[in-house]
Scaffold this motif. Structure first.
Motif, PDB file in Angstrom:
ATOM      1  N   ALA A 135       7.367  -0.327  -9.221  1.00 38.91           N
ATOM      2  CA  ALA A 135       6.108  -0.570  -8.519  1.00 38.91           C
ATOM      3  C   ALA A 135       6.403  -0.864  -7.059  1.00 38.91           C
ATOM      4  O   ALA A 135       7.369  -1.575  -6.736  1.00 38.91           O
ATOM      5  CB  ALA A 135       5.341  -1.726  -9.148  1.00 38.91           C
ATOM      6  N   GLY A 169       1.803   7.485  -4.138  1.00 42.68           N
ATOM      7  CA  GLY A 169       1.339   7.254  -5.501  1.00 42.68           C
ATOM      8  C   GLY A 169       1.108   8.532  -6.273  1.00 42.68           C
ATOM      9  O   GLY A 169       1.403   8.621  -7.471  1.00 42.68           O
ATOM     10  N   GLY A 173       3.752   8.856  -9.172  1.00 46.39           N
ATOM     11  CA  GLY A 173       3.103   8.484 -10.426  1.00 46.39           C
ATOM     12  C   GLY A 173       3.707   9.157 -11.654  1.00 46.39           C
ATOM     13  O   GLY A 173       3.906   8.500 -12.687  1.00 46.39           O
ATOM     14  N   ARG A 178       4.317   3.255  -9.594  1.00 50.82           N
ATOM     15  CA  ARG A 178       2.988   3.053  -9.009  1.00 50.82           C
ATOM     16  C   ARG A 178       3.124   2.574  -7.562  1.00 50.82           C
ATOM     17  O   ARG A 178       4.016   1.771  -7.241  1.00 50.82           O
ATOM     18  CB  ARG A 178       2.185   2.029  -9.807  1.00 50.82           C
ATOM     19  N   ASN A 180       0.680   1.024  -4.377  1.00 43.91           N
ATOM     20  CA  ASN A 180      -0.607   0.519  -3.914  1.00 43.91           C
ATOM     21  C   ASN A 180      -0.414  -0.247  -2.610  1.00 43.91           C
ATOM     22  O   ASN A 180       0.718  -0.535  -2.209  1.00 43.91           O
ATOM     23  CB  ASN A 180      -1.234  -0.401  -4.964  1.00 43.91           C
ATOM     24  N   ASN A 236      -3.157   2.729  -9.318  1.00 46.65           N
ATOM     25  CA  ASN A 236      -2.220   3.508  -8.518  1.00 46.65           C
ATOM     26  C   ASN A 236      -2.974   4.148  -7.359  1.00 46.65           C
ATOM     27  O   ASN A 236      -4.133   4.518  -7.486  1.00 46.65           O
ATOM     28  CB  ASN A 236      -1.566   4.590  -9.382  1.00 46.65           C
TER      29      ASN A 236
END
Length: 249
Positions: A135, A169, A173, A178, A180, A236
């Motif tokens: 992430a 993303g 993905g 992910r 953000n 995401n």
């Protein structure tokens, strides 16, 4: 801020936080340590890292300027693999549109956008090779969505960062990575106070925030932890406003 106040467990995860010497980055690094993560704190200021190490003896510190891509890449080789990345390092420049200089523009874009792109690229390639996902959270700003006087370079850099977040993303993905961003309003960090200490400048903005205040570091840290955690496993490519409703008003 105590670990139980967050409710997240990052034990077994290695997290890299840039701009960890001060403000949001420092608070995020400390929160991740409290939540069990193995944290690498990156800053260009050695003195800040020394005090952080004193406060969190188990933390790993790396002194490098993210704008120096080669030096950053060399430093990163020794700390991989990384599971969680927080791109927090950022700079601002208060110049009106008619007074923006190429030097100041490049300084802001190099740190706020270019460094994020290439540092994330390095880390993401290692994440993909490991096959365990990850992430990434980019620390953007409300200024990516609202034009602010005398913030030409800063607003532009954060708008570019938001789109970079979305592209990252989309492409990462499928590898279970992910990406953000968090987009706070003014946060009362050292940089935030410098830019918004003048009441004549701050009051009109505060009057547009329904909650009636600027953000505190903890407001942003909690959002970052959420986006890093499995609690946000279906989130995401998002840019999360932490603005007390400013952009809705």
């Amino acid at each position: 801020m105590a670990a139980q106040s967050f409710g997240y467990n990052f034990k077994g995860k290695k997290a890299l936080v840039t701009g960890a010497g001060k403000g949001i980055g420092r608070a995020t690094a400390k929160a991740l340590v409290e939540c069990g993560a193995d944290v690498v704190a990156l800053s260009r200021t050695e003195s800040d890292l020394k005090t952080l190490k004193t406060e969190c003896p188990g933390i790993t510190t790396v002194c490098v300027d993210v704008a120096d891509l080669q030096a950053t890449r060399e430093k990163l080789w020794s700390i991989t693999p990384i599971d969680l990345l927080v791109n927090n390092a950022g700079v601002t420049s208060l110049q009106s549109f008619l007074e923006v200089t190429p030097e100041e523009y490049e300084k802001v874009m190099n740190v706020n956008h270019k460094a994020v792109l290439f540092l994330s690229q390095y880390v993401a390639k290692w994440m993909i090779d490991r096959g365990k996902g990850g992430a990434i959270v980019n620390v953007s700003s409300m200024a990516s969505k609202v034009a602010l006087k005398d913030h030409t370079s800063y607003c532009s850099s954060k708008a570019a960062l938001d789109m970079l977040t979305k592209v990252m993303g989309v492409e990462l993905g499928p590898h279970n990575i992910r990406v953000n961003a968090v987009n706070p309003t003014v946060v009362y960090t050292e940089m935030g106070r410098k830019a918004w200490s003048n009441p004549q400048k701050a009051t009109p903005v505060l009057q547009r925030i329904p909650t009636g205040r600027f953000a505190e570091e903890e407001d942003v840290v909690k959002a970052i932890l959420f986006l890093l955690s499995d609690s946000s496993s279906m989130i995401n490519c998002e840019t999360l406003l932490i603005d007390g409703g400013f952009c809705a008003n």
